[in-house]
Enzyme design. Structure first.
Site, PDB file in Angstrom:
ATOM      1  N   ASN A 149      -9.642 -14.537   1.546  1.00 28.62           N
ATOM      2  CA  ASN A 149      -9.642 -15.308   0.301  1.00 28.62           C
ATOM      3  C   ASN A 149      -8.628 -16.446   0.278  1.00 28.62           C
ATOM      4  O   ASN A 149      -8.591 -17.224  -0.671  1.00 28.62           O
ATOM      5  CB  ASN A 149      -9.408 -14.374  -0.892  1.00 28.62           C
ATOM      6  CG  ASN A 149      -8.063 -13.683  -0.836  1.00 28.62           C
ATOM      7  OD1 ASN A 149      -7.498 -13.476   0.227  1.00 28.62           O
ATOM      8  ND2 ASN A 149      -7.547 -13.317  -2.002  1.00 28.62           N
ATOM      9  N   GLU A 244       1.163  -6.857   1.493  1.00 32.49           N
ATOM     10  CA  GLU A 244       0.676  -7.305   0.181  1.00 32.49           C
ATOM     11  C   GLU A 244      -0.705  -6.708   0.022  1.00 32.49           C
ATOM     12  O   GLU A 244      -1.662  -7.136   0.670  1.00 32.49           O
ATOM     13  CB  GLU A 244       0.667  -8.839   0.125  1.00 32.49           C
ATOM     14  CG  GLU A 244       0.560  -9.387  -1.277  1.00 32.49           C
ATOM     15  CD  GLU A 244      -0.866  -9.693  -1.661  1.00 32.49           C
ATOM     16  OE1 GLU A 244      -1.488  -8.832  -2.334  1.00 32.49           O
ATOM     17  OE2 GLU A 244      -1.363 -10.750  -1.271  1.00 32.49           O
ATOM     18  N   CYS A 278      -6.030 -11.533  -5.333  1.00 34.67           N
ATOM     19  CA  CYS A 278      -5.403 -10.248  -5.668  1.00 34.67           C
ATOM     20  C   CYS A 278      -4.729 -10.266  -7.032  1.00 34.67           C
ATOM     21  O   CYS A 278      -4.518  -9.210  -7.632  1.00 34.67           O
ATOM     22  CB  CYS A 278      -4.410  -9.844  -4.581  1.00 34.67           C
ATOM     23  SG  CYS A 278      -3.283 -11.161  -4.105  1.00 34.67           S
ATOM     24  N   GLU A 450       6.577 -12.439   0.388  1.00 36.26           N
ATOM     25  CA  GLU A 450       6.232 -13.748   0.928  1.00 36.26           C
ATOM     26  C   GLU A 450       7.009 -14.804   0.161  1.00 36.26           C
ATOM     27  O   GLU A 450       7.718 -14.502  -0.802  1.00 36.26           O
ATOM     28  CB  GLU A 450       4.724 -13.996   0.813  1.00 36.26           C
ATOM     29  CG  GLU A 450       3.906 -13.223   1.830  1.00 36.26           C
ATOM     30  CD  GLU A 450       2.432 -13.587   1.769  1.00 36.26           C
ATOM     31  OE1 GLU A 450       2.019 -14.292   0.832  1.00 36.26           O
ATOM     32  OE2 GLU A 450       1.692 -13.147   2.658  1.00 36.26           O
TER      33      GLU A 450
END
Length: 469
Positions: A149, A244, A278, A450
């Site tokens: 994505n 993640e 997400c 991140e």
């Protein structure tokens, strides 16, 4: 065309996978699939390259800065490639490219900021003539396993900090979007990165497991499902990871909020990239006093969204990553309606395109509320007291991001203490990421962060030096 990158050479795999345009279904390319022996070769080469590397922080700064410039120069080709692989309309593909430029620039800057700190040894009573300080050194090999994505920017968020830190990198992109990863690797090499310092392998679960099984890899940076994340962590053992993982993102709208602004933010956050983010708003909690007006505004804004063919300039919501994914989401909507939910707008599907959908009268036990749908679907619930909404948002096993709309600063600060999420965004929806931020979750949404500044330090080893003089 050979599109595996191993030992500094572009090579072929053991088989080939055909790549289709997400909307038209036409063949756009094919990609080689790696074998397990090639994974071993890639790790061996990466280890040798890391040990031989003489890249200084200034070298890494220059390479990543040049890579950012090359993304700008090649932006139209990259936008077209991202759109073809993912089905994103231009607005989403263009944003992916723009953010990648920034991520590379931020990572370049961090290459110049790698410093340890002095340790005040002489603060210890009776201790003199001794100094201490820490230094940061690269870990070795960083393995990046990336999702479909965000085929350019999330890849950059893993690869660029690893390079800034001085590590060698092995990249395994999603099987759905390998071509964009090829383009990014070529671009990094063109920017001056030695080809041996980055490896690219394509494949599915077998290749991922082979990477995790190789003890020479020091760090795994993964974005994907909680199920796979747990498997990676189990295989990594004491080696370090940044995971993640899954999410069921919520956004809370209080009655005192600017409702029109909240609607605009929620529509954007719920439906960009066809809801396949997400942090996409899935559960939307609205205070009862504002529920009628908010719902009317939300439904009207959702109905106004152009959806379908991503090549049309006005399209906002394109196809999902596959027909199977769209059918799954459609079936969840059907299950919810059979159990009493109402489709306030959308709910229809054509191929891989699911119309932007708003559901009302949902219950917490419905699949659309208690599992990650990863589709353009918003589920609207009404609450009375704010604690009720906070408890509902906290009730999932996940904790990646949450949004809260209110005009009361006291409410915002108190809620920030109670909401158990990695990111809490006030007067923004849950999907409010800026690339300079630390980004990551808690609970089953994983751990590690991140964001170039934070990722660089996770991908390095801190060592203490003391000197008696």
């Amino acid at each position: 065309m050979a599109q595996l990158l191993i030992a500094g050479r572009w090579t072929d795999g053991i088989s080939r996978q055909q790549m289709l345009h997400r909307f038209t279904g036409q063949a756009i390319d094919s990609i080689p699939v790696a074998g397990v022996a090639q994974v071993t070769e890639a790790v061996t080469s990466a280890q040798q390259a890391f040990e031989a590397s003489r890249l200084t922080p200034s070298d890494r700064h220059r390479i990543l800065g040049r890579a950012a410039s090359l993304v700008e120069e090649r932006r139209e080709d990259l936008i077209a490639l991202v759109s073809a692989e993912t089905g994103f309309p231009r607005v989403d593909a263009e944003n992916e490219v723009n953010r990648t430029v920034l991520t590379l620039q931020l990572s370049a800057e961090e290459a110049h900021r790698i410093v340890g700190e002095m340790v005040p040894l002489e603060a210890t009573p009776g201790l003199t003539d001794r100094i201490g300080f820490t230094v940061l050194v690269p870990l070795g090999i960083v393995c990046a396993i990336t999702p479909f994505n965000s085929p350019l920017n999330v890849v950059a968020h893993k690869v660029a900090p690893a390079i800034a830190a001085g590590n060698a990198v092995i990249l395994k992109p999603s099987e759905h979007v390998p071509l964009t990863a090829v383009a990014l690797c070529r671009l990094l090499i063109d920017a001056g990165l030695p080809a041996t310092m980055i490896s690219l392998v394509h494949g599915g679960a077998e290749i991922g497991r082979a990477l995790v099984a190789d003890p020479r890899i020091a760090f795994y940076a993964f974005t994907g499902s909680t199920r796979v994340g747990k498997e990676i962590q189990a295989g990594a053992g004491l080696r370090r990871t940044q995971l993640e993982l899954g999410s069921i993102a919520s956004t809370i709208v209080c009655a005192d909020a600017d409702l029109r602004a909240a609607v605009a933010k929620c529509v954007s956050a719920g439906f960009r990239k066809a809801g396949q983010v997400c942090t996409s708003v899935q559960r939307l909690y609205v205070q009862r006093e504002a529920a009628t007006q908010f719902t009317e505004l939300l439904v009207a804004a959702t109905r106004a969204l152009p959806f379908g063919d991503p090549s049309l300039p006005d399209t906002v919501v394109g196809p999902m990553i596959s027909v199977e994914h769209a059918k799954r989401a459609e079936s969840w909507i059907g299950e919810a309606c059979a159990a009493g939910a109402r489709v306030l707008c959308g709910g229809t599907r054509s191929g891989a395109v699911l119309a932007p959908t708003v559901l009302g009268d949902v219950r917490p036990d419905m699949k659309v509320m208690c599992e990650e749908i990863f589709a353009p679907v918003l589920c609207l619930s009404v609450f009375d007291g704010l604690q009720e909404a906070i408890d509902a948002a906290n009730s999932t096993p996940f904790g990646l991001a949450v949004g809260l709309f209110t005009s009361d600063l006291s409410v915002a600060l108190k809620a920030g203490r109670k909401l158990r999420f990695g990111g809490i965004h006030v007067n923004e929806a849950s999907s409010a990421r800026v690339d300079v931020m630390p980004f990551g979750g808690v609970k089953d949404s994983g751990f590690g962060r991140e964001g170039p500044r934070y990722a660089v330090r996770e991908m390095m080893e801190e060592r203490l030096l003391t000197i008696r003089y």
